[in-house]
Design an enzyme around this catalytic site. Structure first.
Site, PDB file in Angstrom:
ATOM      1  N   LYS A  87      27.416 -25.915   8.796  1.00 23.64           N
ATOM      2  CA  LYS A  87      27.142 -25.763   7.364  1.00 23.64           C
ATOM      3  C   LYS A  87      26.995 -24.277   7.048  1.00 23.64           C
ATOM      4  O   LYS A  87      26.171 -23.576   7.644  1.00 23.64           O
ATOM      5  CB  LYS A  87      25.858 -26.521   7.031  1.00 23.64           C
ATOM      6  CG  LYS A  87      25.776 -27.028   5.617  1.00 23.64           C
ATOM      7  CD  LYS A  87      24.564 -27.934   5.486  1.00 23.64           C
ATOM      8  CE  LYS A  87      24.384 -28.433   4.091  1.00 23.64           C
ATOM      9  NZ  LYS A  87      23.109 -29.147   3.944  1.00 23.64           N
TER      10      LYS A  87
HETATM   11  C1  E4P Z   1      22.834 -30.865   0.906  1.00 24.69           C
HETATM   12  O1  E4P Z   1      23.464 -30.776   1.928  1.00 24.69           O
HETATM   13  C2  E4P Z   1      21.436 -30.483   0.760  1.00 24.69           C
HETATM   14  O2  E4P Z   1      20.783 -30.706   1.993  1.00 24.69           O
HETATM   15  C3  E4P Z   1      20.688 -31.310  -0.225  1.00 24.69           C
HETATM   16  O3  E4P Z   1      21.474 -32.333  -0.770  1.00 24.69           O
HETATM   17  C4  E4P Z   1      19.825 -30.574  -1.170  1.00 24.69           C
HETATM   18  O4  E4P Z   1      19.140 -31.507  -1.962  1.00 24.69           O
HETATM   19  P1  E4P Z   1      17.860 -31.140  -2.838  1.00 24.69           P
HETATM   20  O5  E4P Z   1      18.329 -30.426  -4.058  1.00 24.69           O
HETATM   21  O6  E4P Z   1      17.266 -32.478  -3.160  1.00 24.69           O
HETATM   22  O7  E4P Z   1      16.987 -30.291  -1.973  1.00 24.69           O
END
Ligand code: E4P
Length: 217
Positions: A87
Site C-alpha cells: 500500500k
Molecule cells: C483504506 O484502505 C483505509 O484503511 C480505510 O478505508 C480508511 O477508512 P477510515 O476513513 O474509516 O479511517
C-alpha cells in the site's frame, strides 16, 4: 464486487472469513496501532497472521515517503507472503514507487485517493488497486460516491486494469451504492458487512414460519 474487511483485528477478520464472502483485507498504520501492534517485528508477524487467516489480498502500508524507502519497505513486505499487496500513498514519490512495483510484478494499492486526477495518475503508474476514501470525503461535505462514479467512467474510457477499491466505507448504503456504480472492491468494517444481513421483514417472516411449523407438529 469483491468484499475486503478494513481492520487489523484478527477476530473480526476470522469472523468475516467464516461467513464465506471475504475476498481480502486492508490495513493501515492507524488500524495496526488500534490493535496495539507496535514495533517492526510485531507488525510484520501480524501481517503474516492476517494472510494465514484469509484467502485473498492483504494490503500492508509503507511508512516511508521517499522512493528509495518505499521500494525497500515494499519489497520486504511483499517478501513476507504471496498475498501481500504493498500500500503506497498518493504522493509524487509514491507514483514512482507504483511504477517500480508494477514493473516488478508486485501488487500495489494506492491509498489516500481524493480526486479523479489522482486516480488517473495511479492507473497510469500501473497500480493494482486505487483506494478512494469515500467516508472521509462525506465527512467534509463532498460526495464520496461521486468520486467513485468519476473514476469508473475514466477507467472504462481507457480500459485501465486498475481496480477501484472503494475505501473508508462507513455503512451498508455505501456498499450498496458502490455496487450500483460498479466499484470493483469495497473495504469496510465488519459492522457494515454484517449490516447487509438485516431486514425486519426477514425476522418477522422467519418467526412466523417457525411458529406455524410448531403449530402443525
Ligand atoms: C483504506 O484502505 C483505509 O484503511 C480505510 O478505508 C480508511 O477508512 P477510515 O476513513 O474509516 O479511517
Amino acid at each position: 464486487m469483491k468484499f475486503f474487511i478494513d481492520t487489523a483485528n484478527l477476530d473480526q477478520i476470522k469472523e468475516a472469513q467464516a461467513l464465506g464472502i471475504l475476498d481480502g483485507v486492508t490495513t493501515n498504520p492507524s488500524l495496526m496501532a488500534k490493535e496495539g501492534i507496535t514495533g517492526q517485528d510485531n507488525i510484520l508477524k501480524h501481517y503474516v497472521a492476517i494472510c494465514e487467516a484469509v484467502d485473498g489480498d492483504v494490503s500492508a502500508e509503507v511508512i516511508s515517503v521517499d522512493f528509495e524507502g518505499m521500494v525497500k519497505e515494499g519489497e520486504a513486505l511483499a517478501a513476507l507472503h504471496p498475498q501481500i499487496v504493498v500500500k503506497i500513498p498518493m504522493i509524487k514519490e509514491g507514483v514512482k514507487a507504483l511504477k517500480y512495483f508494477s514493473s516488478k510484478g508486485i501488487k500495489t494499492n494506492c491509498t489516500l485517493i481524493f480526486s479523479a486526477g489522482q486516480a488517473l495518475l495511479a492507473a497510469k503508474a500501473g497500480a493494482t488497486y486505487v483506494s478512494p476514501f469515500i467516508g472521509r470525503l462525506d465527512d467534509v461535505s463532498t460526495d464520496g460516491l461521486n468520486l467513485i462514479q468519476e473514476i469508473r467512467l475514466i477507467y472504462d474510457n481507457y480500459a485501465f486494469d486498475t481496480e477501484i477499491l472503494a475505501a473508508s466505507v462507513r455503512h451498508t448504503m455505501h456498499i450498496i451504492d458502490c455496487a450500483k456504480i460498479g466499484a470493483d472492491v469495497m473495504t469496510g468494517p465488519l459492522s457494515a458487512i454484517t449490516g447487509l444481513l438485516n431486514h425486519p421483514l426477514t425476522d418477522i417472516g422467519l418467526a412466523k414460519f417457525l411458529a406455524d411449523h410448531k403449530k402443525g407438529n
